[in-house]
Design a protein around this motif. Structure first.
Motif, PDB file in Angstrom:
ATOM      1  N   ASP A  37       0.718  -1.171   0.078  1.00 50.74           N
ATOM      2  CA  ASP A  37      -0.277  -0.096   0.160  1.00 50.74           C
ATOM      3  C   ASP A  37       0.819   1.281   0.169  1.00 50.74           C
ATOM      4  O   ASP A  37       0.110   2.150   0.347  1.00 50.74           O
ATOM      5  CB  ASP A  37      -0.850   0.110   1.035  1.00 50.74           C
ATOM      6  CG  ASP A  37      -0.593   0.092   2.704  1.00 50.74           C
ATOM      7  OD1 ASP A  37       0.909  -0.640   2.444  1.00 50.74           O
ATOM      8  OD2 ASP A  37      -0.432   0.791   3.609  1.00 50.74           O
ATOM      9  N   ALA A  38       2.450   1.294   0.146  1.00 45.57           N
ATOM     10  CA  ALA A  38       3.497   2.648   0.283  1.00 45.57           C
ATOM     11  C   ALA A  38       2.926   3.277  -1.142  1.00 45.57           C
ATOM     12  O   ALA A  38       2.843   2.910  -1.909  1.00 45.57           O
ATOM     13  CB  ALA A  38       4.493   1.835  -0.311  1.00 45.57           C
ATOM     14  N   GLU A  39       2.745   4.515  -0.989  1.00 47.24           N
ATOM     15  CA  GLU A  39       3.423   5.672  -1.809  1.00 47.24           C
ATOM     16  C   GLU A  39       4.523   5.485  -2.344  1.00 47.24           C
ATOM     17  O   GLU A  39       5.618   5.666  -1.957  1.00 47.24           O
ATOM     18  CB  GLU A  39       2.112   7.138  -1.689  1.00 47.24           C
ATOM     19  CG  GLU A  39       1.032   6.302  -2.242  1.00 47.24           C
ATOM     20  CD  GLU A  39       0.235   8.138  -1.705  1.00 47.24           C
ATOM     21  OE1 GLU A  39       0.366   8.517  -2.329  1.00 47.24           O
ATOM     22  OE2 GLU A  39      -0.640   7.994  -0.646  1.00 47.24           O
ATOM     23  N   LEU A  40       4.610   5.537  -3.661  1.00 52.14           N
ATOM     24  CA  LEU A  40       6.334   5.507  -3.801  1.00 52.14           C
ATOM     25  C   LEU A  40       6.590   7.296  -5.074  1.00 52.14           C
ATOM     26  O   LEU A  40       5.601   6.857  -5.657  1.00 52.14           O
ATOM     27  CB  LEU A  40       6.823   4.748  -4.340  1.00 52.14           C
ATOM     28  CG  LEU A  40       6.419   2.675  -3.365  1.00 52.14           C
ATOM     29  CD1 LEU A  40       7.032   1.890  -4.562  1.00 52.14           C
ATOM     30  CD2 LEU A  40       7.170   3.681  -2.528  1.00 52.14           C
ATOM     31  N   ASP A  41       8.309   7.036  -4.400  1.00 53.51           N
ATOM     32  CA  ASP A  41       8.530   8.519  -4.964  1.00 53.51           C
ATOM     33  C   ASP A  41       9.658   7.482  -6.117  1.00 53.51           C
ATOM     34  O   ASP A  41      10.918   7.102  -5.140  1.00 53.51           O
ATOM     35  CB  ASP A  41       9.065   9.641  -4.478  1.00 53.51           C
ATOM     36  CG  ASP A  41       9.755  10.565  -5.333  1.00 53.51           C
ATOM     37  OD1 ASP A  41       9.131  10.934  -6.675  1.00 53.51           O
ATOM     38  OD2 ASP A  41       9.487  11.460  -4.675  1.00 53.51           O
ATOM     39  N   VAL A  42      10.349   7.802  -6.799  1.00 55.32           N
ATOM     40  CA  VAL A  42      11.600   7.680  -7.821  1.00 55.32           C
ATOM     41  C   VAL A  42      12.333   8.712  -7.169  1.00 55.32           C
ATOM     42  O   VAL A  42      12.031  10.096  -8.473  1.00 55.32           O
ATOM     43  CB  VAL A  42      11.291   7.223  -8.925  1.00 55.32           C
ATOM     44  CG1 VAL A  42      12.678   6.771  -9.842  1.00 55.32           C
ATOM     45  CG2 VAL A  42      10.781   6.243  -9.630  1.00 55.32           C
ATOM     46  N   ILE A  43      13.591   8.339  -7.664  1.00 55.04           N
ATOM     47  CA  ILE A  43      14.338   9.014  -6.865  1.00 55.04           C
ATOM     48  C   ILE A  43      15.268   9.696  -7.756  1.00 55.04           C
ATOM     49  O   ILE A  43      16.219  10.463  -8.539  1.00 55.04           O
ATOM     50  CB  ILE A  43      15.088   9.007  -5.328  1.00 55.04           C
ATOM     51  CG1 ILE A  43      14.282   9.155  -4.289  1.00 55.04           C
ATOM     52  CG2 ILE A  43      15.953  10.208  -5.634  1.00 55.04           C
ATOM     53  CD1 ILE A  43      13.867  10.205  -4.036  1.00 55.04           C
ATOM     54  N   SER A  44      15.901   8.629  -8.505  1.00 52.94           N
ATOM     55  CA  SER A  44      16.675   8.606 -10.318  1.00 52.94           C
ATOM     56  C   SER A  44      16.385   6.411 -10.394  1.00 52.94           C
ATOM     57  O   SER A  44      15.852   5.390 -10.022  1.00 52.94           O
ATOM     58  CB  SER A  44      18.269   8.522  -9.504  1.00 52.94           C
ATOM     59  OG  SER A  44      18.901   7.678  -8.629  1.00 52.94           O
ATOM     60  N   ALA A  45      16.999   7.192 -11.971  1.00 57.93           N
ATOM     61  CA  ALA A  45      16.068   5.946 -12.682  1.00 57.93           C
ATOM     62  C   ALA A  45      17.575   5.800 -14.215  1.00 57.93           C
ATOM     63  O   ALA A  45      17.499   7.034 -14.415  1.00 57.93           O
ATOM     64  CB  ALA A  45      14.826   5.073 -13.398  1.00 57.93           C
ATOM     65  N   GLU A  46      18.367   5.170 -14.038  1.00 49.73           N
ATOM     66  CA  GLU A  46      19.177   4.877 -14.801  1.00 49.73           C
ATOM     67  C   GLU A  46      19.518   3.532 -15.537  1.00 49.73           C
ATOM     68  O   GLU A  46      19.261   2.910 -14.892  1.00 49.73           O
ATOM     69  CB  GLU A  46      21.039   5.730 -14.105  1.00 49.73           C
ATOM     70  CG  GLU A  46      20.836   6.753 -14.333  1.00 49.73           C
ATOM     71  CD  GLU A  46      21.971   7.084 -14.326  1.00 49.73           C
ATOM     72  OE1 GLU A  46      23.950   6.273 -14.906  1.00 49.73           O
ATOM     73  OE2 GLU A  46      22.387   8.000 -13.167  1.00 49.73           O
ATOM     74  N   ALA A  47      19.338   3.419 -16.987  1.00 54.68           N
ATOM     75  CA  ALA A  47      19.572   2.247 -17.890  1.00 54.68           C
ATOM     76  C   ALA A  47      20.163   1.880 -18.568  1.00 54.68           C
ATOM     77  O   ALA A  47      21.018   2.999 -19.693  1.00 54.68           O
ATOM     78  CB  ALA A  47      17.348   1.902 -18.409  1.00 54.68           C
ATOM     79  N   GLU A  48      20.509   1.136 -19.418  1.00 53.35           N
ATOM     80  CA  GLU A  48      22.198   0.432 -19.788  1.00 53.35           C
ATOM     81  C   GLU A  48      21.929   0.034 -20.460  1.00 53.35           C
ATOM     82  O   GLU A  48      21.288  -1.169 -20.083  1.00 53.35           O
ATOM     83  CB  GLU A  48      23.294   0.668 -19.326  1.00 53.35           C
ATOM     84  CG  GLU A  48      23.738  -0.212 -18.347  1.00 53.35           C
ATOM     85  CD  GLU A  48      24.905  -0.120 -17.542  1.00 53.35           C
ATOM     86  OE1 GLU A  48      25.665   0.692 -17.768  1.00 53.35           O
ATOM     87  OE2 GLU A  48      24.899  -0.949 -16.941  1.00 53.35           O
ATOM     88  N   SER A  49      22.069  -0.816 -21.310  1.00 51.21           N
ATOM     89  CA  SER A  49      22.369  -1.966 -22.285  1.00 51.21           C
ATOM     90  C   SER A  49      22.906  -3.129 -21.892  1.00 51.21           C
ATOM     91  O   SER A  49      24.272  -2.764 -21.027  1.00 51.21           O
ATOM     92  CB  SER A  49      23.119  -1.522 -23.740  1.00 51.21           C
ATOM     93  OG  SER A  49      22.601  -2.918 -24.313  1.00 51.21           O
ATOM     94  N   GLU A  50      22.616  -4.888 -21.840  1.00 49.97           N
ATOM     95  CA  GLU A  50      23.029  -5.373 -21.030  1.00 49.97           C
ATOM     96  C   GLU A  50      24.450  -5.457 -22.422  1.00 49.97           C
ATOM     97  O   GLU A  50      23.847  -6.427 -23.199  1.00 49.97           O
ATOM     98  CB  GLU A  50      22.197  -6.844 -20.886  1.00 49.97           C
ATOM     99  CG  GLU A  50      22.016  -6.197 -19.470  1.00 49.97           C
ATOM    100  CD  GLU A  50      20.201  -7.771 -19.280  1.00 49.97           C
ATOM    101  OE1 GLU A  50      21.228  -8.579 -19.341  1.00 49.97           O
ATOM    102  OE2 GLU A  50      20.395  -6.979 -17.818  1.00 49.97           O
ATOM    103  N   GLU A  51      25.581  -6.252 -21.864  1.00 50.83           N
ATOM    104  CA  GLU A  51      26.098  -6.061 -22.415  1.00 50.83           C
ATOM    105  C   GLU A  51      26.406  -7.840 -23.101  1.00 50.83           C
ATOM    106  O   GLU A  51      26.645  -8.519 -24.511  1.00 50.83           O
ATOM    107  CB  GLU A  51      27.781  -6.548 -22.142  1.00 50.83           C
ATOM    108  CG  GLU A  51      28.074  -4.839 -21.902  1.00 50.83           C
ATOM    109  CD  GLU A  51      29.801  -4.720 -21.559  1.00 50.83           C
ATOM    110  OE1 GLU A  51      30.279  -5.741 -21.356  1.00 50.83           O
ATOM    111  OE2 GLU A  51      29.873  -3.404 -20.698  1.00 50.83           O
TER     112      GLU A  51
END
Length: 67
Positions: A37-51
């Motif tokens: 039931d938690a309300e969440l905030d995203v502080i940061s998100a980074e994606a990269e290609s898997e080698e």
């Protein structure tokens, strides 16, 4: 014994083939930790290609529970 309260962040590492898949995987882990039931905030998100897999991506997402 007193209870100590302070903001807590959660960093999760997930993988997926699409941004939506990455978001859902990260959100599922955060809700498992903070509670369904938690309300969440995203502080940061980074994606990269898997080698190893050219069609998949790895992301690190940092969540904080909204008080």
């Amino acid at each position: 014994m007193s209870l100590t309260k302070f903001p807590l962040t959660l960093r999760v590492t997930v993988s997926g083939a699409t941004p939506d898949e990455i978001r859902e995987n990260a959100r599922a882990q955060a809700l498992s930790f903070f509670g369904l039931d938690a309300e969440l905030d995203v502080i940061s998100a980074e994606a990269e290609s898997e080698e190893e897999h050219h069609d998949r991506y790895r992301a690190i997402v940092v969540f904080r529970r909204i008080a």
